[in-house]
Design an enzyme around this catalytic site. Structure first.
Site, short mmCIF file in Angstrom:
data_model
loop_
_atom_site.label_atom_id
_atom_site.label_comp_id
_atom_site.label_asym_id
_atom_site.label_seq_id
_atom_site.Cartn_x
_atom_site.Cartn_y
_atom_site.Cartn_z
N ARG A 199 18.48 38.22 41.51
CA ARG A 199 17.61 38.10 40.33
C ARG A 199 18.29 37.10 39.42
O ARG A 199 19.29 36.52 39.82
CB ARG A 199 17.41 39.45 39.66
CG ARG A 199 18.71 40.19 39.39
CD ARG A 199 18.49 41.41 38.55
NE ARG A 199 19.77 42.00 38.20
CZ ARG A 199 20.01 42.74 37.14
NH1 ARG A 199 19.03 43.00 36.29
NH2 ARG A 199 21.20 43.23 36.89
N GLU A 230 16.90 40.72 30.98
CA GLU A 230 18.30 40.27 30.90
C GLU A 230 18.47 38.80 31.29
O GLU A 230 19.22 38.46 32.22
CB GLU A 230 19.18 41.15 31.80
CG GLU A 230 19.29 42.57 31.30
CD GLU A 230 20.28 43.44 32.09
OE1 GLU A 230 20.67 43.03 33.20
OE2 GLU A 230 20.67 44.50 31.59
N GLU A 233 18.43 49.99 27.27
CA GLU A 233 18.98 50.58 28.49
C GLU A 233 20.36 51.17 28.21
O GLU A 233 21.16 50.58 27.48
CB GLU A 233 19.16 49.52 29.60
CG GLU A 233 17.90 48.93 30.15
CD GLU A 233 18.18 47.95 31.31
OE1 GLU A 233 19.30 47.99 31.87
OE2 GLU A 233 17.29 47.15 31.62
#
Lengths: 675, 675, 675
Positions: free
Chosen positions: B111, B150, B307
């Site tokens: 990612r 992120e 988170e």
């Protein structure tokens, strides 16, 4: 003398006024005078400035600077600016960019960035050198040429691959010879066509630092790369020499820098120059050894200290300030060991990019009221005082230590017996033993004549080149003392083992056979047990790293191992051979053993120190005709008392006679002329 | 309030029911109820699912989940799914794939994998965001948008190179300006055409972590990359905002994550959110500081804890369980420091791939009878009790600490004086001194107005941006207390040294000149010797890392060095300037010095802690209109006695008044409203 | 018997006379006789020699060597020479060159250098194998075939990518199945076309050693690569078998070499052979375990010790000499554990390239008067004495330890809970506990039948393959004792978690539920507190690494944790299941616990050591028909006294009966036949 125009120890350094506005230079010149600075190295990195594109050159900026320096009484060491190519060249002619060890084509950036076999680089570097030579050949400020800058690094591109094959054809003539020289039947690497050979890097035969599958190709690639870079130097050298046959030419070397065989380079340098960058925790004897090595490159001819920092470096992990007095102390150390110049990187600190926190005579504050400037000025005044007295004087040593780049490459490329064996460390151990006892040594290459020495020490002489064993035998037969160590005499120039028992070609002169070589873990050690007290040696000493298991074949045993299954086998032997002696030290001893050992050898040869050793005090001597100069350098953080007995000498910095007992301050220096 | 639909501290987290069979979701919803979970973050990584090829989109799966959540009373934080591109896109349009720092074209995987200047990525990421906005703009469950995930990492491809040149033209207009800004005459790097410029990576100017030949280009590339990724965010932001102007938009940040300048990002975020992943051995004050930094990005506006893990992480070397009570304690720590949400990664553990051992509210066992679930449910119930009382309350600090991403980049890109200087560590040392004394601080950027503070601390303010020195002067002149340290005031925004003496533009307000900067080895130290006792400070303290050698120019000496050749030179100075004071700490002190020092400064300013410090007990206050909330957090492994004197307050979790002496259990929390 | 032509323990090793001049071989043959050497492994790396270009083959050199060896009475283990391709092939057909983990196309160099899916490599490796088989099928010296050499390494080229997709289609049939098996909805990695899948390396899903984003693809790539290399082996195998169906075929394995699943390989090997290279500090029990693993690959069939060094290695950091007696001791260790050959790398030391400092029977000195040769000759004489007595005898163990390559890959690819978990270490801990007590064990794969064992130990049985839990249940139900540890029963063959509570499919037989798994830092530990004394166990023992927090579900608690928040929770449990017991060890214990534990288990099963343990003395037994051989190996540096009670046995090396008390010298060996 390097150049009689300036008959004193040159004092100055790298200078880049083109990075600054013009008024700054005027301020600089004022301060040069205050500091006694008389040489500026110009044009080190100005290729892009002087050649803005392929067809145009512009040296007007340099004309102005050269003229202004001359008017102001400053001489010039003129660089050729080829240490980094221009960005436009990298874009237009990517062949100037290197392919790195990982096989990656580089993009524009950094320095040391040109492929040495790039046709573009070779063409345009020689061309700009020639243009500079034509233009400035009669400039009154010009003292010396400085080609490129700190040559270094390797390339692995296709141009280099082609050139490597050409170099190999030259060396081996046939593939049969090459296959044999590299032992390519091992792992089935036989070559049937020249272009099957590729450069040894992380994509082919090598990995990490100094790991290779085939020592033969790896050794030759190192030779080839050293030669390739040297070819670039020679192209510029010849281009310049045509126009200024009378002017000396140099390039700045880097001490024990491993990738280039400086003994080959020195042949093409009119004077050796080098850049000295010890860290806070570099042993002073290692710096001394490196000076001696640089001096040895041209058989003792005085060299140039081309760069050192006035105080801080920027590229160490922790960049300590040079403590008060240290810059001066280390400058005199260079002179004591053969330098005829004291030069800095840099005269003025740059304002941006990666070296802006590197020390300079003129710091970012821009004025002279700094500790660093004051220390520079103090030294400048002293160097003026010394005038030409020391110039061209020579160190005269009766002991030589063999230092060989090719041997180092081979030792450190070896797969087994231990990764811990570092050639420079082993050489330094022996050097340090001499240094601690004020015994002068020369560092010599394998071409150097041995007959001028009483003692020749060749630590880890792993590679024995064609004819060298014979020369050692001649030396010993004629009365010389030769000393070598474990893991010596093993291979020839291609790293092919000399069969029939180690130490191969040296077995005859040493009178021993080394049956096995044990490698010790870092936490293991053995002992050297003296068979009987001998001079300063008695009892037991620690040793480690490697332990050769040797048998004598004529040699006499002076000490044996103290433990392990080879307890009682010889560890120190001496062989009478002709009128001389050949010693073998079968393991790597602790320093106290080496000091006693070296002391014994020197005493036997009647070699004595000019002054008895004082811890932390370095001694060196230079001699010219009938004049003899003694340097006493106190590296301690406190003053020492010197008991000089009936030594009669003049302190050259005060003009006073010295007395029999002198106090030398912390970091203090005495430059004496002995009467 | 972030969204008035849900007027309480949001409780929930990342949720991926599309990875599971449908019955699993029903079971999840049952457990969400048990745990008091009311928000689920959906669609974080479902791009490939929603867009199976270039021409087709399918959101039916998401419709069903959104509807079912809504029916069940759970709200949605809706992600745009652009944190990882689909495999088909990488194959069809390789421009979405990055080129890494080593110059290697990536293949599909991982990612954070999209080139931020890829035309394909920009087009399709904005497009899917818009499609989502159109489709769900009126969905009753939708609370907030969560763009991508992120953001991070850099790319060095040709698209980025082109865009970088465009960015540079925008910034510098001419190559002359750029050449000067980067000081390219150093090492002859002058650019004559824009396309000679290549991204600084391992193939050009950089190597390893934070090593560069040219700080100028490296700094600009960091700015450019931060901007490039921000542009991607903004494209999605605008696509969404068109359709849902009334809904807040965020993206989840990562605390002190170095590559992105979050102060720039926060300008385009409606609310800041971030992911908090301390390790077992992260100092609690560092977590607190990071919360304060995230709060500071938007000048104190409450933020989202987007988170955290309910227990274990998976990507640490050793992934400890969060001990009983710790999850709750750290959740309240976030709230105490300005969070208005408590959210987890993740609500249900994934069954495969690299995060399956990351903690979740619902573990692999799949039922609610676990320690972790019970602790989550306990907290859920408490957050329901707290209702909307804390929402929108603010932390009010009289002390500010300057934190600047660009300065950090520059400090850590510096070649010299020491590799050991880490910006976050130095900032944290000062933060910790405040934290240990229960003094609240704001972390502020260089754009933040200083006038609201009594004390401004700017550790290692190496880079002084245009106008900032003037703002510091104004602040001090008007009575403020300013404090900075060694290696400050050195360069401008391009890492070009401010000439004329360190600390450059700050020299005036500080009344000192730093002549030299000594770098200490890790095993070396010096001492701060107080000239006379002052408040809590007297005698000697240890210091190290760097030691500036300073001279006062108007400032008063409060302490001097205790050893080395600069023994007796000032190490702590204060300059009266207008009505205020400017302090300089010339080395990096031990914590006990900093605590005494900070304590003295605060006492002088009348800044007092709400409660006297107790080791291991954290205090924070939030204020709303006339209501004041006090958080007491016991990080110790044992209970502590709180002596609260005549503090009158209600325990919001019990509704009871507190007494003058309370016992707080290990890992326990008190949330008080002061009366 | 491997080949009845030579009915004794074969003695010899790798031999490369083609690297030498002919007279050298004559000298070698003379010395082979002196040393009792009867087998030479030929042609390991001679591909380039035998096939100088694409169209020509030349085996005359090999004919001559084979014939000469035969005349001299030496047999041949004939290699196929495909362990390294020729340089001409790499130039002409670059598809033979690998693409490495970093995505870099390799150039010619090294060995292990052929892409296993290269059409060129597959074609020409099978072809030369066939040519050799045709040519030498009836050669009287030929004993056995040795295909290639130490297969290893992976490739990531486009040929491999294509082949990988084919392999995946075979395994999964549809992308839907594959997407589910790899859980690709995580991070949105859904594949819609097969060719979207790329090999997992540093450019896609993996980084460093054993880090991956998707365990599914990474596991499959390891299986695929192991299969691809095995396919290469099989192509050669079949080409040879056609011509010499009567001759055995092997390839030399490398013990616990991780990249290849040797249990799969052994199916296609007529006899297992392997290369044993312990370092000075390798635990002897680890070497023993590796022998047992190699023996286990073909269910106890005797194996070949194909390579070991007579003394030194060259590729360790520190290459110690094998101490006197150690070569013989370690040779007998191999035999004691099932080897029917003792073979060396190498018979003669090479003269150049990277293995020239590797030990050999004939050293560089070239004669027999060396310690190493003498020891080799001594062993050679003993092996002649032993004749065929030991051949085909088997080790009979009642304890099995499960060792599984796929499980190891999965355990070490796991992201979390700890990087410190190394599969081999955990297996070795249990093996060592048995070893220290002279209890023989078999290392078995997951295909091996369990019914022959009393005790089956499966440390960290993280991956439970289809049907395996059922087989464990059957084993226990029938009275077997099964033992497993923390982090077991977690995933299936695709690393997909078995939901419903750990240890998943093993939960039933173990009677426990592991709720959480705590990871300890290296400096942390917990304690195993025995609930009551049990056999040799009582009190507390240290444990660490991971601590499962378990609940019993039918199992009995034998010990509990001593500290932390899970103090008092079970750490050692036993479940009665049918007629057997299933044990769970929830953390990694210190050795003394394991010895007591294993001792208790064995005593319960009536398993007794043939001789009571003596520290440093290894015992192993081989049995053939009604003959039983006992090996006693003294690894100590000093002699030991053996109290043999009323054991009646003959020393096979002396022919003498042993007495009830024998002294065994340092490094000494007894080979007894029990009467």
């Amino acid at each position: 003398m390097i150049n009689e125009k300036l008959p004193k120890i040159w004092y100055g350094g790298d200078y880049n006024p083109e990075q600054w506005d013009k008024p700054v230079m005027e301020e600089d010149l004022r301060m040069f005078k205050l500091a006694g600075i008389d040489v500026a190295t110009l044009n080190v990195f100005s290729w892009a400035l002087s050649q803005p594109d392929e067809d145009n050159y512009d040296f007007q900026w340099l004309d102005e600077i050269m003229d202004r320096l001359h008017e102001s009484g400053t001489y010039v060491c003129l660089a050729t600016s080829t240490g980094a190519h221009p960005a436009w060249m990298a874009k237009k002619y990517p062949d100037v960019l290197r392919v790195d060890f990982e096989g990656r084509k580089r993009k524009f950036g950094g320095r040391h960035n040109s492929c040495p076999n790039s046709p573009t680089y070779r063409k345009y570097s020689a061309l700009i050198a020639e243009k500079l030579a034509e233009r400035y050949k009669d400039h009154p400020a010009l003292l010396i040429w400085h080609i490129s800058n700190e040559y270094g690094g390797y390339c692995y591109c296709d141009h280099c691959a082609d050139a490597f094959r050409g170099w190999l054809k030259e060396r081996y003539a046939t593939l049969d010879t090459l296959n044999k020289a590299w032992n390519t039947r091992f792992w089935g690497h036989t070559f049937y066509e020249w272009d099957e050979i590729v450069p040894p890097n992380a994509l082919s035969e090598e990995w990490g630092t100094d790991n290779t599958n085939f020592q033969g190709i790896s050794l030759d690639y190192r030779r080839f790369m050293s030669d390739s870079l040297l070819d670039c130097y020679k192209l510029e050298y010849e281009a310049i020499k045509k126009h200024t046959p009378h002017l000396p030419i140099t390039t700045n070397l880097m001490g024990t820098y491993k990738p280039l065989d400086y003994f080959q380079w020195a042949k093409y340098m009119d004077v050796v120059s080098w850049d000295n960058y010890p860290s806070l925790n570099t042993p002073v004897s290692l710096t001394a050894m490196t000076h001696d090595l640089m001096r040895g490159l041209k058989q003792g001819q005085p060299f140039m200290l081309m760069e050192q920092t006035p105080s801080q470096q920027n590229w160490q992990p922790y960049n300590s300030l040079k403590r008060p007095g240290v810059m001066k102390l280390w400058s005199y150390q260079a002179v004591a060991r053969g330098a005829d110049t004291v030069m800095f990187f840099q005269l003025r600190r740059s304002v941006g990019a990666c070296e802006k926190y590197h020390g300079a005579v003129i710091e970012h504050v821009g004025h002279e009221n700094t500790r660093v400037f004051r220390e520079c000025a103090e030294l400048g005044a002293e160097l003026q005082l010394l005038s030409d007295s020391l110039l061209d004087s020579r160190v005269q040593a009766r002991v030589a230590i063999v230092y060989d780049w090719e041997n180092r490459w081979a030792v450190e490329l070896s797969s087994g017996p231990t990764v811990a064996l570092k050639y420079v460390d082993e050489v330094h151990k022996y050097y340090d033993a001499l240094f601690q006892q004020n015994i002068q040594a020369d560092l010599i290459g394998t071409d150097t004549d041995l007959s001028g020495y009483d003692i020749v020490i060749a630590p880890v002489l792993y590679m024995v080149k064609k004819g060298y064993a014979k020369r050692v035998e001649d030396f010993v037969r004629s009365g010389g003392t030769f000393l070598t160590t474990f893991f010596s005499g093993i291979v020839n120039e291609n790293d092919i083992v000399t069969l029939g028992g180690y130490p191969g070609e040296l077995r005859n002169v040493l009178g021993i056979w080394a049956e096995e070589i044990d490698a010790l873990f870092p936490d293991q050690s053995n002992q050297i047990v003296m068979s009987e007290p001998w001079g300063e040696l008695s009892g037991d000493y620690s040793c480690g790293l490697l332990c050769d298991l040797i048998h004598t074949e004529g040699a006499q045993v002076k000490a044996v191992y103290g433990s392990d299954f080879y307890q009682g086998m010889p560890v120190l032997t001496v062989n009478q051979y002709g009128s001389g002696q050949a010693w073998y030290v079968a393991s790597s001893p602790e320093p106290s053993f080496l000091q006693g050992f070296i002391s014994n050898l020197c005493r036997d040869k009647g070699i004595v120190a000019p002054i008895a050793p004082i811890p932390g005090v370095e001694i060196s001597q230079r001699i010219k005709d009938d004049r003899s100069f003694l340097f006493i350098l106190n590296h301690n953080d406190s003053s020492v008392n010197l008991e000089l007995g009936n030594l009669r000498a003049i302190d050259l910095l005060t003009g006073q006679s010295i007395s029999s007992s002198e106090s030398l301050s912390a970091k203090g220096v005495l430059v004496l002329e002995i009467k």
